[in-house]
Design an enzyme around this catalytic site. Structure first.
Site, PDB file in Angstrom:
ATOM      1  CG  ASP A   1      -8.609   5.173   0.181  1.00 32.09           C
ATOM      2  OD1 ASP A   1      -9.708   5.618  -0.105  1.00 32.09           O
ATOM      3  OD2 ASP A   1      -8.117   4.319  -0.412  1.00 32.09           O
TER       4      ASP A   1
ATOM      5  NE  ARG B   1      -3.905   1.702   1.084  1.00 32.67           N
ATOM      6  CZ  ARG B   1      -5.157   2.236   0.401  1.00 32.67           C
ATOM      7  NH1 ARG B   1      -5.442   1.682  -0.893  1.00 32.67           N
ATOM      8  NH2 ARG B   1      -6.172   2.836   0.787  1.00 32.67           N
TER       9      ARG B   1
ATOM     10  CG  ASN C   1      -8.756   6.188  -4.238  1.00 36.57           C
ATOM     11  OD1 ASN C   1      -9.458   5.196  -3.793  1.00 36.57           O
ATOM     12  ND2 ASN C   1      -8.722   7.392  -3.562  1.00 36.57           N
TER      13      ASN C   1
ATOM     14  CB  SER D   1      -6.976  -0.389   1.815  1.00 43.71           C
ATOM     15  OG  SER D   1      -7.537  -1.053   0.520  1.00 43.71           O
ATOM     16  CB  SER D   2     -12.295  -1.391   1.088  1.00 45.24           C
ATOM     17  OG  SER D   2     -12.803  -0.115   1.864  1.00 45.24           O
TER      18      SER D   2
ATOM     19  CB  THR E   1      -6.422   0.644  -6.335  1.00 45.59           C
ATOM     20  OG1 THR E   1      -7.337   1.657  -6.963  1.00 45.59           O
ATOM     21  CG2 THR E   1      -6.087   1.160  -5.096  1.00 45.59           C
TER      22      THR E   1
ATOM     23  CB  THR F   1      -9.707  -0.961  -7.160  1.00 44.26           C
ATOM     24  OG1 THR F   1      -9.748   0.288  -6.674  1.00 44.26           O
ATOM     25  CG2 THR F   1      -8.990  -2.161  -6.684  1.00 44.26           C
TER      26      THR F   1
ATOM     27  N   GLY G   1     -14.111   0.134  -4.114  1.00 42.23           N
ATOM     28  CA  GLY G   1     -14.208   1.048  -2.976  1.00 42.23           C
ATOM     29  C   GLY G   1     -14.845   0.472  -1.658  1.00 42.23           C
TER      30      GLY G   1
HETATM   31  O1  DON Z   1      -8.176   1.061  -0.881  1.00 41.47           O
HETATM   32  C1  DON Z   1      -9.331   1.222  -1.248  1.00 41.47           C
HETATM   33  O2  DON Z   1     -10.199   0.657  -0.497  1.00 41.47           O
HETATM   34  C2  DON Z   1      -9.735   2.095  -2.222  1.00 41.47           C
HETATM   35  N1  DON Z   1      -8.563   2.992  -2.594  1.00 41.47           N
HETATM   36  C3  DON Z   1     -10.148   1.330  -3.444  1.00 41.47           C
HETATM   37  C4  DON Z   1     -10.758   2.045  -4.609  1.00 41.47           C
HETATM   38  C5  DON Z   1     -11.694   1.389  -5.456  1.00 41.47           C
HETATM   39  O3  DON Z   1     -11.772   0.243  -5.215  1.00 41.47           O
HETATM   40  C6  DON Z   1     -12.240   2.063  -6.595  1.00 41.47           C
HETATM   41  N2  DON Z   1     -12.815   0.910  -7.472  1.00 41.47           N
HETATM   42  N3  DON Z   1     -13.756   0.433  -7.920  1.00 41.47           N
END
Ligand code: DON
Length: 571
Positions: free
Chosen positions: A425, A105, A403, A454-455, A401, A383, A476
């Site tokens: 984030d 990350r 983001n 993050s998720s 990703t 992502t 996300g």
């Molecule tokens: O790390 C995370 O949770 C976010 N930056 C992920 C972003 C994401 O999944 C956007 N996509 N669809």
């Protein structure tokens, strides 16, 4: 073209014919093939899956194939595949019977402070947090891939970079999906405003490319060759680093040469949970994904999900109740564990039982009154996840990703590389939601060198001690609930992997207090939920799951039809 057509046709035809008799489609369908040897690669771009499959065919292992796929995606899926972002990789090594979690990350630049994204009135400044160079964390993808490859791969760094270099240098055929996003108002405006990005993604005078034309990325090819010749040092202290720092200094970013030199990959103990005899292995913080996946599975183990049935109002209600509690906990307890002690009890069965006491089959628990801000988080399709299994018994589950789609929309001149906006984030201000409507607190406050929460939920599920299911998703805040539902579809509803990936999804994240549903649950279910008191919101598609299941000697793949041009490749 033939492949795209067959994906669409399969998607349309397969819905009424799902059965658990395997295989359900003939050998060779790109969406759900089955193969009895050699391994499999599933990613959001067929062309990148084929790069990975080629590596497997050469005798490379799952880690070699995963790294080559990830590097190829950095070229062919520029909105999410990346060198300028970061992510998470969960690996299973057969020989040592061991799982590993690699946290690559992004990290906050050392000069980042808690109030970085607040304006003079103390309000969250969205533009600064999402679309300025301040939004960029120190990228981790290059270090992460190199770390995984040199420790657990068998091929050389040069070998796995080669396909990506070729794709950047010779170009690749622009798929409809890429042409479409680049032509859309949102991304055309954003990317054409950045001179370096405009040069790469548009023709002269910002004219758009059409699907079927070739996209050549010379600067990106230079960057990849630098990596090949000089290793990750090129990125963290050499010529690429110098270009990153120059652009940061020129346009108000915080990343210094020292920040790049200091970047480190964290190898962590994966989180392990269980669900009715399956072992679930997923990502620990700095992602919240594994924690809440396991927390929700622990809670759900006590409910008769199978009997209530897929897509029933009862099942959706219980899922929503469980999700609300997990996301409420996320907002308070989750952050980078190198900076903040995340309570380990979140994943205990005992804690799950305690939370379940508050859940009733009949009553909807109202969410707390916290200012919800953006009520319907926009899911930028950025992502990306890929899954690999090889014939040696190894497995890799990787989500990474920038983001947002195309990250901050800013490219580092000379590198062909977009930079992430992952700093959003972090929780910039308690009570103010970020780009995904997520709330946070102290645990996820901005601090120099800290990783934003993050998720992402790259996951491997084991059955009878063997890796059984390798999968994950973008989305996300909806990543964790997407992964949860695909897992339940297989473990509870006994769907095959294509069925599990295709089936409609729901999402509740506590705040905002809405129950999001994809199309396909049926109006009677929706009525029952409304009568229960839910405020329904019909969502666009959620997530993009790239999954493999291994049953006996057979690998079954499924690329999510929600986003075009994904594909399953076999050696
Ligand atoms: O790390 C995370 O949770 C976010 N930056 C992920 C972003 C994401 O999944 C956007 N996509 N669809």
């Amino acid at each position: 073209m033939k492949k795209v057509v067959s994906l669409v046709i399969f998607t349309i035809l397969s819905f009424p014919f799902f059965s658990n008799d395997l295989p359900i489609v003939e050998y060779g369908s790109i969406n759900h093939p089955v193969i009895d040897d050699g391994g499999m690669v599933v990613s959001q771009r067929m062309i990148a899956s084929e790069v990975g499959a080629q590596i497997l065919a050469q005798g490379g292992n799952a880690v070699d194939a995963a790294v080559a796929t990830g590097l190829a995606l950095a070229v062919v899926l520029p909105r999410a595949g990346n060198l300028g972002g970061g992510g998470f990789m969960v690996i299973y090594l057969k020989e040592e019977d061991k799982t590993i979690a690699i946290d690559y990350r992004e990290k906050a630049p050392s000069a980042a402070t808690r109030d970085l994204f607040l304006d003079e009135n103390g309000d969250y400044d969205r533009k600064k947090a999402q679309f300025s160079l301040l939004s960029a964390g120190v990228p981790g993808s290059v270090a992460g891939f190199h770390h995984a490859l040199t420790r657990y791969g068998t091929l050389t760094w040069e070998e796995v970079l080669q396909p990506a270099i070729k794709l950047a240098e010779d170009g690749f055929v622009i798929p409809h999906d890429l042409a479409n996003t680049l032509a859309s108002k949102r991304y055309r405006e954003r990317l054409s405003a950045d001179p370096a990005a405009a040069k790469v993604f548009f023709k002269k005078n910002n004219e758009i490319y059409s699907a079927g034309e070739i996209l050549v990325q010379k600067d990106l090819a230079w960057t990849l060759k630098q990596l090949s010749q000089n290793g990750p040092e090129a990125f963290y202290s050499g010529d690429i680093a110098k270009l990153i720092v120059k652009e940061m200094e020129r346009n108000g970013g915080l990343i210094t040469l020292q920040d790049l030199k200091n970047y480190n990959v964290a190898e962590r103990q994966p989180l392990e949970g269980s669900y009715k005899g399956y072992k679930v292995v997923s990502m620990p913080p700095s992602s919240s994904g594994g924690t809440h996946l396991i927390q929700m599975l622990n809670m759900l183990e006590d409910f008769p999900i199978k009997e209530m049935g897929f897509g029933s109002a009862d099942t959706i209600h219980i899922l929503a109740e469980v999700m609300k509690r997990a996301y409420a906990d996320r907002s308070k307890y989750l952050g980078d564990s190198d900076f903040y002690k995340v309570p380990s009890s979140l994943v205990s069965k005992k804690y799950a039982k305690a939370l379940n006491k508050e859940i009733s089959l009949d009553q909807v628990t109202p969410s707390n009154e916290v200012s919800p801000g953006n009520p319907y988080p926009y899911e930028s399709p950025d992502t990306t996840h890929f899954s690999v299994m090889d014939s040696y018994g190894n497995a890799v589950s990787n989500t990474y990703t920038l983001n947002f789609s195309y990250g901050s929309g800013k490219m580092i001149p000379g590198t062909g590389m977009l930079i992430n906006n992952e700093m959003d984030d972090f929780s910039s201000k308690p009570g103010t939601p970020n780009g995904y409507g997520l709330l946070g607190s102290e645990a996820n406050a901005i601090e120099g060198n800290k990783r934003p929460l993050s998720s992402m939920t790259p996951t491997i599920i084991f059955k009878d001690q063997k890796p059984y299911m390798v999968f994950g998703s973008p989305g996300g805040s909806r990543i964790i609930t997407t992964v949860l539902q695909v897992a339940l579809n297989v473990m509870e509803h006994e769907m095959n992997i294509a069925q599990a990936v295709h089936s409609p999804r729901m999402h509740h994240q506590w705040l905002p207090e809405v129950l999001m549903l994809e199309k396909g649950f049926g109006s009677d279910t929706e009525k029952l939920l409304e009568n229960k008191g839910y405020k329904l919101y019909q969502s666009s598609t959620m997530g993009s799951v790239q999954a493999i299941v291994k049953e006996g000697n057979y690998f079954y793949g499924s690329a999510d039809p929600r986003r075009p041009s994904a594909g399953v490749a076999t050696p």
